[in-house]
Design an enzyme around this catalytic site. Sequence first.
Site, PDB file in Angstrom:
ATOM      1  N   GLU A 110      41.933  93.394  43.721  1.00 20.71           N
ATOM      2  CA  GLU A 110      41.038  93.380  42.657  1.00 20.71           C
ATOM      3  C   GLU A 110      41.929  93.629  41.359  1.00 20.71           C
ATOM      4  OE1 GLU A 110      37.350  94.866  39.874  1.00 20.71           O
ATOM      5  OE2 GLU A 110      38.622  96.136  41.017  1.00 20.71           O
TER       6      GLU A 110
ATOM      7  N   ASP B 248      30.525  92.319  38.896  1.00 23.32           N
ATOM      8  CA  ASP B 248      30.852  93.032  37.734  1.00 23.32           C
ATOM      9  C   ASP B 248      30.787  92.190  36.204  1.00 23.32           C
ATOM     10  OD1 ASP B 248      31.792  95.429  39.056  1.00 23.32           O
ATOM     11  OD2 ASP B 248      33.645  94.608  39.287  1.00 23.32           O
TER      12      ASP B 248
ATOM     13  N   ASP C 135      39.433  97.639  46.023  1.00 26.64           N
ATOM     14  CA  ASP C 135      38.869  97.811  44.925  1.00 26.64           C
ATOM     15  C   ASP C 135      39.952  98.289  43.613  1.00 26.64           C
ATOM     16  OD1 ASP C 135      36.509  98.192  43.353  1.00 26.64           O
ATOM     17  OD2 ASP C 135      36.746 100.280  43.397  1.00 26.64           O
TER      18      ASP C 135
HETATM   19  C1  ARE Z   1      28.904 102.222  36.072  1.00 26.76           C
HETATM   20  C2  ARE Z   1      27.764 101.462  35.373  1.00 26.76           C
HETATM   21  C3  ARE Z   1      28.325 100.730  34.097  1.00 26.76           C
HETATM   22  C4  ARE Z   1      29.310 101.365  33.437  1.00 26.76           C
HETATM   23  C5  ARE Z   1      30.412 102.053  34.312  1.00 26.76           C
HETATM   24  C6  ARE Z   1      31.358 102.830  33.379  1.00 26.76           C
HETATM   25  O1  ARE Z   1      26.875 100.865  36.002  1.00 26.76           O
HETATM   26  O2  ARE Z   1      27.430 100.027  33.193  1.00 26.76           O
HETATM   27  O3  ARE Z   1      30.155 100.682  32.436  1.00 26.76           O
HETATM   28  O4  ARE Z   1      29.567 102.987  35.124  1.00 26.76           O
HETATM   29  O5  ARE Z   1      31.033 104.315  33.282  1.00 26.76           O
HETATM   30  C7  ARE Z   1      31.361 100.802  40.283  1.00 26.76           C
HETATM   31  C8  ARE Z   1      29.865 100.149  40.079  1.00 26.76           C
HETATM   32  C9  ARE Z   1      29.575  99.879  38.745  1.00 26.76           C
HETATM   33  C10 ARE Z   1      29.661 101.277  38.045  1.00 26.76           C
HETATM   34  C11 ARE Z   1      31.213 102.002  38.239  1.00 26.76           C
HETATM   35  C12 ARE Z   1      31.368 103.433  37.830  1.00 26.76           C
HETATM   36  O6  ARE Z   1      29.951  98.981  40.658  1.00 26.76           O
HETATM   37  O7  ARE Z   1      28.184  99.635  38.536  1.00 26.76           O
HETATM   38  O8  ARE Z   1      29.708 101.279  36.577  1.00 26.76           O
HETATM   39  O9  ARE Z   1      31.404 101.931  39.639  1.00 26.76           O
HETATM   40  O10 ARE Z   1      30.326 104.243  38.369  1.00 26.76           O
HETATM   41  C13 ARE Z   1      37.843  97.466  35.234  1.00 26.76           C
HETATM   42  C14 ARE Z   1      38.826  97.752  36.488  1.00 26.76           C
HETATM   43  C15 ARE Z   1      37.876  97.186  37.840  1.00 26.76           C
HETATM   44  C16 ARE Z   1      36.521  97.588  38.020  1.00 26.76           C
HETATM   45  C17 ARE Z   1      35.782  97.141  36.703  1.00 26.76           C
HETATM   46  C18 ARE Z   1      34.587  97.418  36.699  1.00 26.76           C
HETATM   47  O11 ARE Z   1      39.816  97.451  36.423  1.00 26.76           O
HETATM   48  O12 ARE Z   1      38.850  97.644  38.786  1.00 26.76           O
HETATM   49  O13 ARE Z   1      36.515  97.538  35.558  1.00 26.76           O
HETATM   50  N1  ARE Z   1      35.917  96.876  39.079  1.00 26.76           N
HETATM   51  C19 ARE Z   1      35.825  97.675  40.395  1.00 26.76           C
HETATM   52  C20 ARE Z   1      34.435  97.295  41.299  1.00 26.76           C
HETATM   53  C21 ARE Z   1      33.111  97.633  40.451  1.00 26.76           C
HETATM   54  C22 ARE Z   1      33.255  99.293  40.432  1.00 26.76           C
HETATM   55  C23 ARE Z   1      34.731  99.854  40.393  1.00 26.76           C
HETATM   56  C24 ARE Z   1      35.461  99.147  40.376  1.00 26.76           C
HETATM   57  C25 ARE Z   1      34.705 101.405  40.548  1.00 26.76           C
HETATM   58  O14 ARE Z   1      34.553  95.899  41.415  1.00 26.76           O
HETATM   59  O15 ARE Z   1      32.078  97.139  40.946  1.00 26.76           O
HETATM   60  O16 ARE Z   1      32.315  99.618  39.910  1.00 26.76           O
HETATM   61  O17 ARE Z   1      34.769 101.585  42.199  1.00 26.76           O
HETATM   62  C26 ARE Z   1      38.534  93.824  31.394  1.00 26.76           C
HETATM   63  C27 ARE Z   1      39.496  94.751  32.136  1.00 26.76           C
HETATM   64  C28 ARE Z   1      39.409  95.072  33.577  1.00 26.76           C
HETATM   65  C29 ARE Z   1      38.002  95.572  33.866  1.00 26.76           C
HETATM   66  C30 ARE Z   1      37.213  94.499  33.433  1.00 26.76           C
HETATM   67  C31 ARE Z   1      35.532  94.922  33.740  1.00 26.76           C
HETATM   68  O18 ARE Z   1      38.662  92.473  31.895  1.00 26.76           O
HETATM   69  O19 ARE Z   1      40.882  94.130  31.852  1.00 26.76           O
HETATM   70  O20 ARE Z   1      40.425  95.972  34.024  1.00 26.76           O
HETATM   71  O21 ARE Z   1      37.993  95.902  35.042  1.00 26.76           O
HETATM   72  O22 ARE Z   1      37.180  94.199  32.025  1.00 26.76           O
HETATM   73  O23 ARE Z   1      35.295  95.993  32.841  1.00 26.76           O
END
Ligand code: ARE
Length: 587
Positions: A357, A424, A328
Amino acid sequence: MLKEAIYHRPKDAFAYAYDERTLHIRLRTKKDDVDAVYLLFGDPYVWKDDAWQFDKQSMQKSGCDALFDYWFIAVQPPHRRLRYGFELHAGEDVLIYTEKGFYKQAPTDDTAYYFCFPFLNRIDVFHAPSWVKDTVWYQIFPERFANGNPRLNPPNTLPWGSVDPTTTSFFGGDFEGIIAQLDYLVELGINGIYFTPIFKAPSNHKYDTIDYFEIDPQFGDKQTFKRLVEACHAKGIRVMLDAVFNHSGYYFAPFQDVLKNGTKSRYKDWFHIREFPLQTEPIPNYDTFAFVPEMPKLNTEHPEVKQYLLDVATYWIREFDIDGWRLDVANEVDHQFWREFRQAVKAIKPDVYILGEIWHDAMPWLRGDQFDAVMNYPFTNGALNYFAKENVKANEFAHTIVNVLHNYPQNVNEVAFNLLGSHDTPRILTQCGERKEKVKLMFTFQFSFSGSPCIYYGDEIGLTGGQDPLCRKCMVWEKEKQDRDIFTHVQKLIALRKQYRALRFGEFHMLEANDKTNHIAYVKTYDDETIVCLLNNADTSLTWTVPFSLKDKTVINLWTNECITEQTMNIEPYGFRMLLVQPTSAV
Ligand code: ARE
């Protein structure tokens, strides 16, 4: 020839070891500017009469995007070292391109002019587990897949699928539910499951870990998890878990200790704390994932933190025999940590799959010393723009795919994790405006493309939903409420992919991209297997002429098993063809 556009730089995606004997060399030139390119290459120590001796071989054009052409050649230097340059032809013009610049004639008085691949050291070759090429993944968000044991339901669990999920809702999905539905996955044909986090954590998504050595009780216990992994293995399904090592959860004991004891905590350096006492408002005064106070960033440079997380990584492999880790927020963790992570996990299970990721260009993590693959979101976005949103036309999509293939070495592409959606992103059916024929076409592209495709649970039966949390609805198990048409389509694609190596890892070449009709055609080849695919991404039918003569060839429509005899055919709106092409003598 436009010299400014000509580009090559050894290592990474332009010159790399494909295997222990083979080097791949790529060159970029301005689009439609150069007629032919030859590789000039030799061993740096082979000289005759004070002249360096080199060979010359023609390179193939491997694709083009809006601005550039790309050229490719594979060579096997007998002594595993290479000096090389390029001879470019445009009409009468000939240009030699080397590391030191451009020449009219190839210099032979010194090899210092040339590009250098010093030595193909076996240990540096990018090596991913070979089973990944043959794997079709299925992503499960455990809270929402199946509730097999209501006694484990957390407080306030809602009736399964009764309402749309919010960020805080629970529906009670668990391991027993998954075990009970494994036959459904076998029927679909997948052979790998990626589970989002399963360790003890308060949220429904479990990305806020409390304890990395415990299963969250709402999913079951370690025994049940062991049963789940064993049941998967017995059915030929590999298991990948989510490693959330960038940050812990707020209730992770070391973080709680820092909250309580401040500067006196023995864990104060486990995190990135900017000042004491800790505060969460207006934004946290410690580093976090995004600005989420519940997710304090771990200091992975700290020896104790590093050891702790490496112990976690090896523990779940050693004790439970998992087959992969999805990492992650992988790009926010230091490279040195991932190098040691790779060493640690591969030492106990050499063919474990390491999937980062990373949504952006990830070359620095894919040099063989860190990850085996990344989640291929550039592929996802390209497919969504063309098939779902229809905001780009055929040519732009073709260019995106050529870029996707040229951004990384071929051995990296072969194990890329190619997804159309995840927990996501909004559901693909929703992004397609609920037009399932578009979803089917997207799947057709995904399953005829190389790499390791992944299905996000429920996409195969037409689940809908917008951005998180709506893309995490409960799986629908009543057959009459499932879209069985999409299911059968995906099932058939998987079966074909299993049958034909050309679909799984054949070389990909774009044949046609037509902005007027919005169709694309491409060919996949592996050894003597050739499959031509045509996708009509339009709501009108297409009259398509097969782009090669049918004479002396037997062409089978793989979807219907019919033999194709007409050179021109009619393709229905959002229809497709997958044609197996064989010389008639071979049939
Ligand atoms: C929660 C709420 C969301 C809110 C968010 C921010 O549900 O609605 O927007 O908070 O405050 C996990 C949960 C999510 C949770 C989050 C925070 O699954 O539901 O969201 O925790 O509590 C970037 C990162 C990438 C990340 C995505 C989400 O680079 O690593 O954002 N993905 C991982 C997992 C997620 C997880 C986390 C990280 C945290 O897969 O599920 O979220 O552990 C563009 C950018 C990317 C960006 C992408 C998506 O393309 O270039 O960098 O990814 O958009 O936003």
